[in-house]
Structure formats: structure tokens, C-alpha cells
Design a protein around this motif. Structure first.
Motif, PDB file in Angstrom:
ATOM      1  N   ARG A  90       0.610  -1.156  -0.044  1.00 60.42           N
ATOM      2  CA  ARG A  90      -0.158  -0.023  -0.018  1.00 60.42           C
ATOM      3  C   ARG A  90       0.970   1.237   0.103  1.00 60.42           C
ATOM      4  N   LEU A  91       2.010   1.299   0.782  1.00 58.93           N
ATOM      5  CA  LEU A  91       2.838   2.312   0.785  1.00 58.93           C
ATOM      6  C   LEU A  91       3.557   2.602  -0.526  1.00 58.93           C
ATOM      7  N   ALA A  92       3.884   1.533  -0.981  1.00 58.13           N
ATOM      8  CA  ALA A  92       4.599   1.560  -2.262  1.00 58.13           C
ATOM      9  C   ALA A  92       3.648   2.158  -3.539  1.00 58.13           C
ATOM     10  N   SER A  93       2.661   1.676  -3.358  1.00 59.69           N
ATOM     11  CA  SER A  93       1.542   2.179  -4.504  1.00 59.69           C
ATOM     12  C   SER A  93       1.277   3.837  -4.152  1.00 59.69           C
ATOM     13  N   LYS A  94       1.449   4.377  -3.234  1.00 56.30           N
ATOM     14  CA  LYS A  94       1.253   5.715  -3.044  1.00 56.30           C
ATOM     15  C   LYS A  94       2.352   6.167  -3.815  1.00 56.30           C
ATOM     16  N   LYS A  95       3.652   5.947  -4.061  1.00 51.84           N
ATOM     17  CA  LYS A  95       4.735   6.442  -4.431  1.00 51.84           C
ATOM     18  C   LYS A  95       4.882   6.258  -5.867  1.00 51.84           C
ATOM     19  N   ILE A  96       4.184   5.357  -6.487  1.00 54.55           N
ATOM     20  CA  ILE A  96       4.333   4.998  -7.798  1.00 54.55           C
ATOM     21  C   ILE A  96       3.996   6.162  -8.825  1.00 54.55           C
ATOM     22  N   GLU A  97       4.508   6.211  -9.882  1.00 50.21           N
ATOM     23  CA  GLU A  97       4.129   7.517 -10.720  1.00 50.21           C
ATOM     24  C   GLU A  97       3.561   6.902 -11.891  1.00 50.21           C
ATOM     25  N   VAL A  98       2.370   7.356 -12.157  1.00 49.81           N
ATOM     26  CA  VAL A  98       1.267   7.006 -13.130  1.00 49.81           C
ATOM     27  C   VAL A  98       1.535   7.835 -14.269  1.00 49.81           C
ATOM     28  N   SER A  99       1.950   7.027 -15.206  1.00 50.06           N
ATOM     29  CA  SER A  99       2.051   7.820 -16.714  1.00 50.06           C
ATOM     30  C   SER A  99       0.720   8.017 -17.363  1.00 50.06           C
ATOM     31  N   VAL A 100       0.533   9.352 -17.529  1.00 48.41           N
ATOM     32  CA  VAL A 100      -1.026   9.698 -18.023  1.00 48.41           C
ATOM     33  C   VAL A 100      -0.710   9.948 -19.760  1.00 48.41           C
ATOM     34  N   MET A 101      -1.383   9.505 -20.423  1.00 51.15           N
ATOM     35  CA  MET A 101      -1.543   9.559 -21.916  1.00 51.15           C
ATOM     36  C   MET A 101      -3.141   9.809 -22.324  1.00 51.15           C
ATOM     37  N   GLN A 102      -3.112  10.896 -23.302  1.00 50.30           N
ATOM     38  CA  GLN A 102      -4.511  11.034 -23.667  1.00 50.30           C
ATOM     39  C   GLN A 102      -5.024   9.870 -24.583  1.00 50.30           C
ATOM     40  N   ALA A 103      -6.215   9.488 -24.296  1.00 56.40           N
ATOM     41  CA  ALA A 103      -6.403   8.138 -25.065  1.00 56.40           C
ATOM     42  C   ALA A 103      -7.143   8.749 -26.534  1.00 56.40           C
ATOM     43  N   GLU A 104      -6.856   8.012 -27.454  1.00 60.19           N
ATOM     44  CA  GLU A 104      -7.237   8.613 -28.670  1.00 60.19           C
ATOM     45  C   GLU A 104      -7.683   7.519 -29.689  1.00 60.19           C
ATOM     46  N   ALA A 105      -8.962   7.501 -30.343  1.00 60.73           N
ATOM     47  CA  ALA A 105      -9.029   6.704 -31.336  1.00 60.73           C
ATOM     48  C   ALA A 105     -10.665   6.952 -31.838  1.00 60.73           C
ATOM     49  N   ASP A 106     -11.041   6.690 -33.109  1.00 63.20           N
ATOM     50  CA  ASP A 106     -12.173   6.833 -33.676  1.00 63.20           C
ATOM     51  C   ASP A 106     -13.316   5.973 -33.099  1.00 63.20           C
ATOM     52  N   GLU A 107     -14.503   6.384 -33.173  1.00 63.70           N
ATOM     53  CA  GLU A 107     -15.490   5.991 -32.665  1.00 63.70           C
ATOM     54  C   GLU A 107     -15.827   4.378 -33.564  1.00 63.70           C
ATOM     55  N   GLY A 108     -16.413   3.481 -33.241  1.00 65.94           N
ATOM     56  CA  GLY A 108     -16.764   2.307 -33.782  1.00 65.94           C
ATOM     57  C   GLY A 108     -18.276   2.336 -34.041  1.00 65.94           C
ATOM     58  N   GLY A 109     -18.784   1.062 -34.527  1.00 63.26           N
ATOM     59  CA  GLY A 109     -20.189   1.162 -35.015  1.00 63.26           C
ATOM     60  C   GLY A 109     -21.082   0.694 -33.841  1.00 63.26           C
ATOM     61  N   GLN A 110     -20.959   0.761 -32.578  1.00 58.04           N
ATOM     62  CA  GLN A 110     -21.727   0.317 -31.647  1.00 58.04           C
ATOM     63  C   GLN A 110     -21.979   1.414 -30.839  1.00 58.04           C
ATOM     64  N   THR A 111     -23.144   1.870 -30.315  1.00 57.42           N
ATOM     65  CA  THR A 111     -23.433   3.000 -29.434  1.00 57.42           C
ATOM     66  C   THR A 111     -24.437   2.507 -28.485  1.00 57.42           C
ATOM     67  N   ARG A 112     -23.986   2.957 -26.840  1.00 54.39           N
ATOM     68  CA  ARG A 112     -25.073   2.525 -25.978  1.00 54.39           C
ATOM     69  C   ARG A 112     -26.334   3.659 -26.262  1.00 54.39           C
ATOM     70  N   VAL A 113     -27.556   2.950 -26.290  1.00 56.66           N
ATOM     71  CA  VAL A 113     -28.569   3.761 -26.189  1.00 56.66           C
ATOM     72  C   VAL A 113     -29.284   3.922 -24.699  1.00 56.66           C
ATOM     73  N   THR A 114     -29.553   2.970 -24.061  1.00 52.82           N
ATOM     74  CA  THR A 114     -29.989   3.043 -22.727  1.00 52.82           C
ATOM     75  C   THR A 114     -29.430   1.787 -21.829  1.00 52.82           C
ATOM     76  N   LEU A 115     -29.569   1.997 -20.673  1.00 49.86           N
ATOM     77  CA  LEU A 115     -29.425   0.799 -19.850  1.00 49.86           C
ATOM     78  C   LEU A 115     -30.792   0.194 -19.329  1.00 49.86           C
ATOM     79  N   LYS A 116     -31.223  -0.970 -19.069  1.00 47.58           N
ATOM     80  CA  LYS A 116     -32.324  -1.163 -18.206  1.00 47.58           C
ATOM     81  C   LYS A 116     -32.099  -2.469 -17.296  1.00 47.58           C
TER      82      LYS A 116
END
Ligand SMILES: Cc1cc2nc3c(=O)[nH]c(=O)nc-3n(C[C@H](O)[C@H](O)[C@H](O)COP(=O)(O)OP(=O)(O)OC[C@H]3O[C@@H](n4cnc5c(N)ncnc54)[C@H](O)[C@@H]3O)c2cc1C
Ligand SMILES: Nc1ncnc2c1ncn2[C@@H]1O[C@H](COP(=O)(O)O)[C@@H](O)[C@H]1O
Lengths: 325, 256
Positions: free
Chosen positions: B198-224
Motif C-alpha cells: 500500500r505504501l509503495a502504491s502511493k509513491k508509484i508514478e502513473v504515466s498519463v496519456m490522452q486516449a485517442e481513437a475513432d468511434e466504432g459502429g456500436q453505441t449505447r442507447v440506454t441501460l435497463k
């Protein structure tokens, strides 16, 4: 008329029952039903008879040495080639482990969307490039309405979402397609098997004695084991139990474990979290044994005994022995 | 040995999954978050393999900034590196997710060399699309097999044996590395984080990258919600005195 291509899944030289469910679903669409059959482990004429009975008009037999045993990449390429050759409007399989895997492989190759585990197929699926589908999320705890936009609609029908029904059809015509499969894909072919001893499994047992966190230890499962063995059933458990290392994971019932469908599920000391419930809900009857009358498992069960499982289960074992004697 | 595991931040619901008023999402107001049990096993396997073969384990997630929580959890179990592909938290379709993950993997590998093994869950806990790993592996040109419950690398041969659970046993595969696998719970027994972890996990450096990609052919309409099971639960009794009534039920159902 639309063309629908169904992927046949095979096991031990025969088409699996799940494929007959997919064919039954395909028949609800207005279209000509084709089947892709891979591998020489299945006799094509036998298969054409069975598949025809369930509504297939043509069975396309994919021929290549690389298709004789299962391999997700080779089968995925075969399906992609068949899609290019037949140009179906809809590509369908049962949402089994391999069904979903091969559809995803083909979809990846063709850069098409793939909608897994639909609960039913709307008739527009056959004719419309844009269609709304109902599919399973959270292993069945939730449903999603999903919009699919594609010229070729690749979808799977959730396993057990419907029952296979014969159409009384005659044998399908067979055609062979010579498949040029990249040699490279031998890398993901099955190279061997390790089979366990045959017997009742958790998925097929007529009665399952499930134990949850309240059982408390590996040893404390002994009375549940005794009941199961007296009755030809199996012991199941919740994830709390496997996480504690009290039982192996193959005993786990639920979203990330086994789906059970016994005549009776006896759930002792299990709260009935939604992820456990989805694995248990196909049980014909459920008896919950719990100290908490408000537990989700109790509320959803058919029968309930209020009490400490450590007292109830041994008493049940004694009663069974008494009646058997 | 370099191992990458891909995990997805998902809510951890209890007895019921509630949906937001607009029907677009799971109502997470009173929920914690987790990763799928399959993915927990992917993380555990990565850590075990890197302990055995003196390697480096990396965890990657695509999601909102809060998904850092799951990355740090993986770090508390022994993963050394963490990568966040940052999104605005909206639900990404599987084609888009896979494509963003695959290009991020290419970037990571260009910098530090290839991953011998990339582990995905067999399916995500929430959307369960059964495809992100397969699409990513295809984009990377690597072999993948799903539903894996046992992994044994042979570093000299450059291969890894994988066991897939089937009805009544296992199927075996032998993949050349670098390889990709979709794994299932039961692959191993994940450890719990230690205080040191737990202590080690506080120190770890998280590399952040912007996620990028085109949308695919499936879109959520609703949940039920699916139709709810309503049951008139019959109480058979209290405590051990209920045993005869229970066994009567077994007899009635023809089980005894
Ligand atoms: C993505 C995901 C997937 C999951 N998949 C699964 C899955 O496949 N399977 C699964 O089981 N879980 C799964 N879980 C975990 C699940 O959410 C629960 O944590 C788990 O099912 C709880 O197990 P339990 O009912 O044994 O424990 P608890 O919830 O702690 O329940 C213990 C029950 O025992 C009762 N009790 C206490 N003492 C006694 C006694 N002496 N006698 C009788 N009753 C007693 C209590 O009233 C309570 O109802 C998953 C979770 C996530 C997030
Ligand atoms: N947003 C995400 N970030 C990282 N990994 C993901 C993400 N979505 C899916 N995955 C991985 O892909 C697997 C399959 O996901 P799915 O296709 O949604 O069932 C999951 O078990 C994860 O390992």
C-alpha cells in the motif's frame, strides 16, 4: 431476401447444441440461412442433416488443414473469408466462449463492430444497416439497448437466451469453400487436452449445496460435502469462499464462475449478491438457509430456513441418512 | 520478462444494480469501484511471472482520471509501472477502446521494448463485449487465445503454454511470445495488498496519456433492468428442527 450466416461450433465430432439455438434465432429473421462448418472432425453429411432440420439451407464446409482442430485465429480468418464470399447481411453465432471469440476475431479482421450476447434478434436486423439490439451486461444482471451501424451485422445470441427448436427441415445443401488460411495461425491451434474424470459437474448436478462466507473455513464444508455425496449432487460456493482459498474456483457459482441450473439449489450462508445470483437464477427451485431473513438470496428463494447453517446442515445430513437406511 | 495487464474500472454493486434517471449509466452514487475478477487474476499472474523470471509488470487502464485508483491497487499488489489512458469518463465502444489501447501499447513498446505477454480479462465485468483483447492483439499482429486458466512460459523456447477450460477439462495451446491472452478468474488466487504494498502504491508514478481513437459502429442507447424475480418465499422452519421439512422437500422434488 437477406442472407444470414451462422457459425457452427463443434465438439467431439458433432455440432454443439448451442449452434442449434443460434439457428433457431436465425429463423426468426426473414432470410436465407447459411452455415459455416469448419474442420473435418465432423461428418459434413450428418451435420447438413442436423443443421437443415433446424433451418439451414446451405452448409458451407471450410476446407483447410489448419481448420481441422480449433484455433481462434484460423477460425476467425475462415469466418472472415466466408463473409467476404457470401456477403451476408447478418453473421450470427451462439455466445459461447468460442462463438464470441471467433466472431470477435472475424470482426477485428474486417474492422466491423460486433455485438455480443443479444437476448433476442429484432426482425430489422436482417434488412437495416442501423438497428437497435438488446444485449446482456454484467453477466445478465443488466440489459443494454445498443445501436449497431454496419453493412454486415455481426452479433451473438446469448447462450440459453432461447431454446433450440427443430424446424422439421430437410438436409441442407453442402458446398465446400477452399480456405487459404495463413500458416502463421497454427500458433493458436489446440495442441492437446487434459480431461478430468467424467461424472456430475457443477453445471449438470441435479442438486447443488452452496456455501458462502458464513461457512467460515475449508474444513467446515465437510457437512455440505456429505449432503452432496449422499444425494449425487455437488458443492458450490460464492466468491467470498474462493477468495479465501477455502474451495477451488471451479466450485464458484456466478458471473465469473459457473452458471448452474439444478432442480434445487440449497444456498447456505450466501447473501445473494447480484453477481452470485446471475449464476444461480436458472435453478428450478432455491432453498436459502440464512440467519438473516432479509438477505437478497432469501427474498428471491422459493424456500427459506432461518438459522445457523452449522446446525442446520449436519441435521439435514442425519435426516437423509435416516431416511435412506 | 515484461508483462502488461489491461484492466477496466467498474462499479462494485451489491444486491442490485441501479441505473441513473437518464438511463445512460449505472448509478454509482453509493458504490465503490473495482476491476473484474478476471482482471485481478491477470494482475496477479503478471506479478507472479515477474517475481519468478525477474521481470517488470505494467498495468494499463483506459478511463476517467479516477481510474488511477485501480492502477494504484494493482501497484499495491506488486506491479511496477502504471499507465492511464485518460478519457472524459464517457462509455467507449469496444472498437474504439481496443484501437486506443493498441496504439498506446505501440508507444510504450517503442520506448521500452516489447511486452513478452499482454494479459486481458476474458470479458469486462460491466459491458462484457468479449472483444477488446482480441481486437488489440489483431492490431498488434500477435497471437491471442481467450478463456485461459493456466499459463506456463518457457523462456528458452520463447513460448507459453496456455490452458483453456472447456466442458469437463482443459484444452492446451502453445503460443509463441510475444503473445496475448484473455484470462479468467481461477487462473490463480490473487493476493491481498500488504501494508508495504500500500505504501509503495502511493509513491508509484502513473504515466498519463490522452486516449485517442475513432468511434466504432456500436453505441449505447440506454441501460435497463431485466424483469425482477418475484418470489413468495415459503418458510420451512427455524434451525435444525427444520431438517425433516427440508428432506421432505428433497423427496417431493424426486431428488432422494
Ligand atoms: C465483477 C464482479 C464479479 C463477481 N463474480 C462473482 C461470482 O461469480 N460469484 C460470487 O459468488 N460472487 C461474485 N462476486 C462477489 C459478490 O459481489 C459478493 O461479494 C459475494 O458473492 C459474497 O459472498 P457471500 O454471499 O458468501 O458473502 P456475504 O455477502 O458476506 O454473505 C454472507 C451471508 O451469510 C449469512 N450468514 C452469516 N452467518 C450465518 C450462519 N451462521 N448461518 C447461515 N447464514 C449466515 C449472512 O446473513 C449473509 O447473508 C463478484 C463481484 C464483482 C465485483
Ligand atoms: N477501458 C479499458 N481499459 C483497459 N482495459 C480494458 C478496457 N476495456 C476492456 N479492457 C480489457 O479488455 C477485456 C475485455 O473487455 P470487453 O471486450 O469489454 O469484454 C477486459 O477484461 C479488459 O482486460
Amino acid at each position: 431476401m437477406a442472407d444470414i450466416l451462422v457459425l457452427a461450433e463443434t465438439e467431439d465430432g458433432a455440432v454443439v447444441p448451442a449452434t442449434l439455438e443460434a439457428l433457431t434465432a436465425a429463423r426468426q429473421l426473414d432470410g436465407d440461412v447459411h452455415v459455416l462448418l469448419c474442420g473435418d472432425s465432423v461428418d459434413a453429411d450428418d451435420a447438413a442433416e442436423r443443421l437443415g432440420e433446424y433451418g439451414a439451407s446451405t452448409v458451407h464446409v471450410g476446407e483447410s488443414d489448419l481448420l481441422n482442430v480449433f484455433g481462434p485465429e484460423a477460425w476467425g480468418q475462415a469466418l472472415a473469408l466466408a463473409i467476404e464470399e457470401i456477403s451476408p447481411d447478418v453473421v450470427l453465432a451462439s455466445g459461447t466462449s468460442k462463438g464470441n471469440e471467433v466472431l470477435a476475431m472475424a470482426a477485428a479482421r474486417l474492422d466491423l463492430p460486433f455485438v455480443a450476447n443479444c437476448t433476442e434478434l429484432p426482425s430489422e436486423l436482417a434488412d437495416d444497416d442501423e438497428v437497435e439490439l438488446t444485449r446482456v451486461q454484467w453477466g445478465g444482471s443488466l440489459l443494454e439497448q445498443s445501436q449497431l451501424s454496419a453493412e454486415t451485422r455481426i452479433v451473438s445470441i446469448a447462450h440459453h437466451a432461447l431454446e433450440a427448436e427443430s424446424a422439421g427441415g430437410s438436409a441442407a445443401a453442402t458446398e465446400t469453400i477452399d480456405m487459404e488460411i495463413d500458416d502463421l495461425y497454427a500458433r493458436t491451434q489446440v495442441v492437446g487436452r487434459e480431461m478430468a474424470e467424467a461424472g456430475v459437474t457443477l453445471a449438470t448436478a441435479p442438486i447443488v449445496f452452496g456455501g458462502g462466507r458464513a461457512v467460515g473455513s475449508a474444513e467446515a464444508f465437510a457437512p455440505l460435502e456429505e449432503c452432496a455425496s449422499l444425494m449425487g449432487g455437488r458443492v458450490g460456493c460464492s466468491r467470498a469462499v474462493t477468495n479465501n482459498g477455502w474451495r477451488p474456483h471451479r466450485d464458484q457459482v456466478g458471473q465469473t464462475g459457473t452458471r448452474i441450473a439444478p432442480e434445487l439449489y440449497v444456498a447456505s450462508g450466501i447473501s445473494g449478491a447480484i453477481q452470485h445470483w446471475v449464476g444461480a437464477m436458472a435453478s428450478k427451485q432455491i432453498l436459502a438457509i440464512n440467519t438473516d431473513p432479509e438477505a437478497n438470496m432469501v427474498v428471491k428463494a422459493d424456500y427459506f430456513v432461518e438459522g445457523d447453517l452449522h446446525q442446520v446442515i449436519p441435521a439435514v445430513a442425519e435426516e437423509i441418512k435416516k431416511r435412506k437406511a | 520478462m515484461r508483462v502488461l495487464c489491461c484492466v477496466k474500472r467498474v462499479p462494485a454493486p451489491g444486491a442490485k444494480i441501479n441505473i441513473t434517471a437518464d438511463g445512460q449509466d449505472v448509478d454509482t452514487a453509493h458504490l465503490g469501484f473495482a476491476m473484474s475478477p478476471h482482471e485481478e487474476c491477470a494482475v496477479e499472474e503478471a506479478v507472479q511471472l515477474c517475481e519468478r523470471f525477474d521481470g517488470e509488470a505494467t498495468v494499463l487502464t483506459l478511463g476517467p482520471p479516477e481510474a488511477e485508483e485501480q492502477l494504484r491497487y494493482a501497484a499495491s499488489l506488486g506491479v511496477q509501472k502504471a499507465v492511464l489512458l485518460s478519457t472524459d469518463g464517457s462509455s467507449w465502444d469496444p472498437q474504439r477502446t481496443a484501437s486506443a489501447i493498441a496504439s498506446a501499447i505501440e508507444t510504450l513498446e517503442a520506448a521500452d521494448g516489447p511486452f513478452d505477454l499482454i494479459l486481458f480479462g476474458n470479458e469486462s465485468a460491466d459491458s462484457g463485449g468479449y472483444q477488446v483483447g482480441i481486437r488489440a492483439a489483431h492490431a498488434l499482429g500477435r497471437p491471442i487465445v481467450n478463456a485461459i486458466k493456466g499459463i506456463e512460459p518457457d523462456l528458452d523456447a520463447g513460448t507459453a503454454t496456455a490452458k483453456r477450460e472447456i466442458d469437463g477439462g482443459f484444452e492446451l495451446y502453445n503460443l509463441p511470445m510475444p503473445a496475448v491472452m484473455g484470462v479468467k478468474e481461477g487462473l490463480n488466487l490473487p493476493r491481498y495488498p500488504t501494508m508495504r504494498g500500500r505504501l509503495a502504491s502511493k509513491k508509484i508514478e502513473v504515466s498519463v496519456m490522452q486516449a485517442e481513437a475513432d468511434e466504432g459502429g456500436q453505441t449505447r442507447v440506454t441501460l435497463k433492468q431485466p424483469a425482477e424475480t418475484v418470489s413468495n418465499t415459503v418458510k420451512l422452519g427455524n434451525g435444525p428442527e427444520a431438517a425433516p421439512a427440508i428432506v421432505d422437500l428433497f423427496e417431493e422434488l424426486g431428488l432422494l
